[in-house]
Design a protein around this motif. Structure first.
Motif, mmCIF file in Angstrom:
data_model
loop_
_atom_site.group_PDB
_atom_site.id
_atom_site.type_symbol
_atom_site.label_atom_id
_atom_site.label_comp_id
_atom_site.label_asym_id
_atom_site.label_seq_id
_atom_site.Cartn_x
_atom_site.Cartn_y
_atom_site.Cartn_z
ATOM 1 N N SER A 1 -1.604 -13.456 -8.727
ATOM 2 C CA SER A 1 -0.439 -13.643 -9.534
ATOM 3 C C SER A 1 -0.359 -15.043 -9.993
ATOM 4 N N GLN B 1 2.382 -16.502 -10.629
ATOM 5 C CA GLN B 1 3.625 -16.897 -10.143
ATOM 6 C C GLN B 1 3.346 -16.574 -8.618
ATOM 7 N N PRO C 1 5.059 -15.960 -5.117
ATOM 8 C CA PRO C 1 6.450 -15.296 -4.791
ATOM 9 C C PRO C 1 7.299 -16.372 -4.036
ATOM 10 N N TYR D 1 1.316 -9.045 -10.804
ATOM 11 C CA TYR D 1 2.654 -8.918 -10.022
ATOM 12 C C TYR D 1 2.941 -7.794 -9.128
ATOM 13 N N GLU E 1 11.492 -12.494 -18.157
ATOM 14 C CA GLU E 1 10.068 -12.037 -17.650
ATOM 15 C C GLU E 1 10.399 -11.594 -16.393
ATOM 16 N N LEU E 2 9.173 -10.988 -15.882
ATOM 17 C CA LEU E 2 9.355 -10.508 -14.465
ATOM 18 C C LEU E 2 8.413 -11.626 -13.867
ATOM 19 N N ASN E 3 8.382 -11.216 -12.168
ATOM 20 C CA ASN E 3 7.511 -11.954 -11.468
ATOM 21 C C ASN E 3 7.293 -10.950 -10.093
ATOM 22 N N PRO E 4 6.443 -11.647 -9.143
ATOM 23 C CA PRO E 4 5.996 -10.487 -8.151
ATOM 24 C C PRO E 4 7.437 -10.172 -7.276
#
Lengths: 207, 648
Positions: free
Chosen positions: A69, A71, A73, B260, B343-346
């Motif tokens: 990903s 991003q 975590p 994600y 927005e989303l994220n993990p």
């Protein structure tokens, strides 16, 4: 494919600074070095309005096997490279963990709120204490001062990438850097970049 | 290090998502590409520009997204493959033509790429362009990694050409601006040749005129094309399932959210319990494929950005197929399992999955969290502001001074560009800019405000507009204001390029996207031609600018135009070059005793100015200062001194 193993897979790097410090360039150079070594690298970053004087952050995910990903975590950075000290703290708060290693360029860039007197910039000692306590290991560099001595403060980003190589966590070195930086850069500018990289590598070097 | 012609087939290189999309278009043999710049989409055309060759690839920055789509469609009508690129809200601008283009159909493969910005990281909206695919009934694709971005773009041209309809590919900031490894494919060698065949009857898709009538017949034909696309989607390799054969939880996802989701499931150590159906073809969703996955699953979570677009499709499908697959519990945005804005994220996905499975979300050791809390407030916020040397700071400074002197409560209607920061962060524009909407809307709003005098509104109205925004959408609003005799001051903040998105050329610049010389459409001449008076000034000349503004504000009557021309501090001709060496004369600066109340650092707020707490005086940060010299004009005791910088 490389046969060098990473300390962790994916190995998560955050490069952070303030818009205009060459954060994106630094992340590209480091990622290109790692792609040349055969790794899969994902860089997550945003630019555009977020760049105008604001905090900027690039997430690098380095892996031998998969696309990760863009991003990282929260709490999962393995290495934080901060071209500006305040941003080191900001990123540690969000992505730090007991195992993280942190490299900090100690040259502050004051937020507008500090310039106007609305907020306080933490003192050098406070920054060192916070970074030290929140990191497994921390290095404090004067990358901007070194870069100014090379003729251009922007080279602070390359000093910091040199420092990443100096940690010897990743299979990168000056020779690889020279190959990557030489791509698409006028020959006249390469020399200063090589010197900046070498200064950084020595500053964070273990041997 | 963007791709260029030195990279060949088989090379594995690091590409930005946008570069991968551009490469896919090149490998598909795109002949014409048109776009209007907008973050996060701009790098696609920039990459293609490097490959532009006469007779092989024509690239242009069009005046706006609708024109870009029309330019690209013409190429398709003439049998060439064409690409049109825009950010999410650009699709709104292009949508009128898009609707009719779907009616007329296309010939050469034609792909519309929309780069959405969940979380509004570089936008003033969180618009979702995916709904346009459903609205106008065209196939929609969403890549979920960098290699796929390239392959999918390439395939989109084939699909478009097969179906004779435009195909939409939707990216998001976290794909477009993220980078990853991409293995390059072959570039076709032959260029295309263009001819518009139009001597057949209206129903002849290959030789007839390109129109959307007869409407019902063409509409029905489009629905048949979509049905045809669905057949391809059922077996498309862009849809993939990973996970156990009978998952406790099925995640249905697309785009960056697929990454994600994978990360979240890995973080929680639940790969044996959770399956992920990653969809690359997201409108319409392939019903048989999705039904098979739903049938095998216990519960279902839809992970997507921003609105419940997949979720609603899956729910309709699940309801229609309930007799066949059983009744399913489907979670996502509508029930609040995941947020419907931002927005989303993990981490957000991991928390949602953990909650559904009844397990603990990932956490750091408690002692470390205690230390984190101790330092949580140590880093002050870094407010965004105009760059050092930015002409907008100077322009807004003069506008502020002029409005204060005018004293009638005047305000600025803001617009889209870097100068929008004056509306977003009031201190950046000295609290002058009070509206901010779509491209050109500042002028349209001002045109409306300018007619409210008859209702007793006495506040003067200033519309600001960047040079690129001027051509994009301000011109019709300005013509309206002139014709309706709206009383406004129209200020063009001309910084000689589309600065916010990276200095793309526009009709006011001397070169075009191909790097060729192009005729300049002069803003002042255009304004004069539609009947306005035009003053032109340098925003760095603070006093003259303020005086001109006050003069314009005092005049009665319709539209009064001021063009403030000074190129962006980051423009190639200026970047890294100081016009002046600035210093604060410590003998003259009176610090807190001055009575100016730290005008330079507290109000003017250029990052190149510092308040030295020990000396209690202002100081220049030489690393940050761009040497524009403007601050010398704001100090009441002239303590900020400038001397011309030596030419390097």
């Amino acid at each position: 494919m490389t046969n060098r193993t990473l300390p962790r897979d994916p190995y998560n790097i955050v490069i952070t600074g303030v818009g205009g410090q060459g954060n994106v360039m630094a992340s590209r150079v480091l990622a290109n070095m790692l792609v040349r070594r055969g790794y899969r690298v994902t860089i997550g970053e945003t630019f555009g309005m977020s760049q105008r004087g604001g905090s900027v952050m690039s997430h690098l995910r380095v892996s031998q096997k998969a696309v990760w990903s863009p991003q990282i975590p929260k709490g999962r950075a393995d290495l934080i490279v901060a071209i500006e000290p305040l941003e080191a703290i900001r990123v540690l708060i969000e992505y730090g963990n007991p195992g993280v290693k942190t490299l900090v360029n100690m040259r502050p860039i004051y937020p507008v709120g500090v310039i106007t007197g609305e907020s306080d910039y933490p003192e050098d000692g406070q920054i060192r204490a916070a970074v030290g306590e929140l990191s497994a290991e921390a290095w404090f560099l004067d990358a901007t001062a070194e870069a100014i001595s090379l003729g251009n403060p922007i080279l602070g980003n390359i000093v910091m990438i040199g420092a990443v190589a100096g940690l010897a966590e990743l299979p990168i070195d000056g020779e690889l850097f020279a190959a990557v930086i030489g791509e698409g850069m006028p020959a006249g500018r390469v020399e200063a970049n090589l010197r900046a990289f070498a200064i950084g590598a020595a500053a964070a070097g273990k041997g | 290090m963007p791709i260029d012609s030195s990279h060949g087939a088989g090379d594995e290189v690091l590409l930005m998502g946008n570069e991968a999309i551009a490469r896919g278009a090149l490998e598909a043999g795109v002949a014409v590409a048109a776009a209007y710049p907008g973050t996060p989409s701009s790098e696609i055309i920039e990459t293609l520009s490097g490959f532009a060759r006469p007779g092989k690839l024509y690239v242009e920055w069009s005046t706006n997204e609708k024109v870009a789509l029309e330019v690209a469609a013409a190429a398709s009508f003439a049998g060439l493959r064409s690409l049109c690129v825009m950010k999410q809200n650009g699709v709104n601008v292009a949508s009128d033509f898009l609707l009719h283009l779907v009616g007329s159909g296309t010939r050469g493969g034609m792909v519309l790429v929309s780069c959405d910005d969940p979380g509004a990281l570089s936008s003033v909206n969180e618009g979702e362009s995916r709904h346009f695919a459903r609205l106008v009934e065209i196939p929609l694709l969403e890549p979920a990694d960098f290699q796929e971005a390239k392959e999918m773009t390439r395939w989109a041209f084939d699909l478009s050409e097969e179906l004779r309809t435009i195909v939409m590919l939707r990216s998001v900031t976290r794909m477009s601006h993220a980078s990853g490894n991409v293995r390059l494919g072959e570039l076709p060698s032959a260029g295309g040749s263009a001819a518009f065949l139009c001597d057949g009857p209206v129903t002849d898709a290959e030789r007839g005129p390109m129109i959307s009538a007869p409407v019902i017949q063409k509409h029905r034909l489009q629905q048949q094309k979509v049905a045809q696309a669905l057949k391809r989607f059922e077996t498309s390799p862009f849809n993939a399932y990973e996970g156990p054969a009978r998952p406790e939880l099925l995640i249905v996802t697309s785009s960056a959210c697929a990454l994600y989701s994978r990360e979240a499931v890995g973080l929680l150590g639940t790969r044996d319990r959770v399956g992920i159906l990653k969809l690359g073809t997201t409108w319409p969703i392939p019903p048989e494929l999705v039904k098979r996955s739903l049938a095998a699953a216990g519960r279902v979570l839809i992970v997507e950005e921003v609105l419940p677009f997949l979720e609603e499709q899956v729910k309709v499908l699940a309801a229609e197929a309930a007799g066949e697959i059983g009744i399913k519990t489907i979670q996502g945005k509508n029930d609040g399992t995941l947020p419907m804005a931002g927005e989303l994220n993990p981490d957000l996905v991991a928390c949602a999955v953990a909650a559904i499975l009844g397990i603990a979300p990932p956490a750091l050791p408690a002692a470390y969290c205690d230390t984190l809390r101790q330092y949580a407030a140590l880093a002050p916020r870094r407010e965004q502001t105009f760059c050092p040397g930015c002409p907008h700071r100077a322009s807004y400074w003069s506008i502020r001074e002029a409005l204060r002197r005018d004293g009638r409560g005047g305000f600025v209607c803001g617009d889209i560009g870097c100068y929008a920061m004056a509306s977003l962060f009031p201190a950046a524009g000295f609290h002058t800019a009070k509206t901010l909407h779509a491209m050109g809307s500042g002028t349209g709003l001002a045109s409306g405000f300018g007619k409210l005098g008859g209702f007793g509104m006495e506040q003067p109205v200033i519309a600001v507009c960047g040079d690129s925004t001027f051509y994009h959408a301000a011109v019709p609003a300005l013509i309206n204001a002139v014709h309706q005799q709206a009383g406004i001051v129209f200020v063009v903040l001309d910084n000689s390029g589309t600065a916010m998105t990276g200095f793309q050329p526009h009709p006011g610049t001397e070169t075009n996207a191909m790097g060729d010389r192009a005729p300049v459409v002069d803003i002042a001449a255009l304004c004069r031609a539609i009947g306005t008076e035009v003053a032109v000034g340098d925003p760095f000349a603070l006093r003259e600018t303020r005086e001109t503004l006050n003069d314009l504000l005092e005049r009665k009557g319709g539209v009064r135009v001021l063009i403030l021309k000074q190129s962006c501090a980051l423009s190639p001709e200026k970047k890294g070059k100081k016009g002046f060496l600035m210093r604060v004369d410590e003998g003259l600066c009176r610090g807190d005793a001055c009575g100016c109340n730290r005008l330079c650092t507290r109000i003017f707020r250029c990052p190149g100015l510092l308040w030295d707490r020990q000396a209690a005086k202002a100081r220049i940060d030489e690393v940050i200062c761009a040497g524009c010299g403007v601050c010398a004009g704001i100090c009441p005791v002239e303590a900020i001194r400038s001397e011309e910088a030596p030419r390097l």
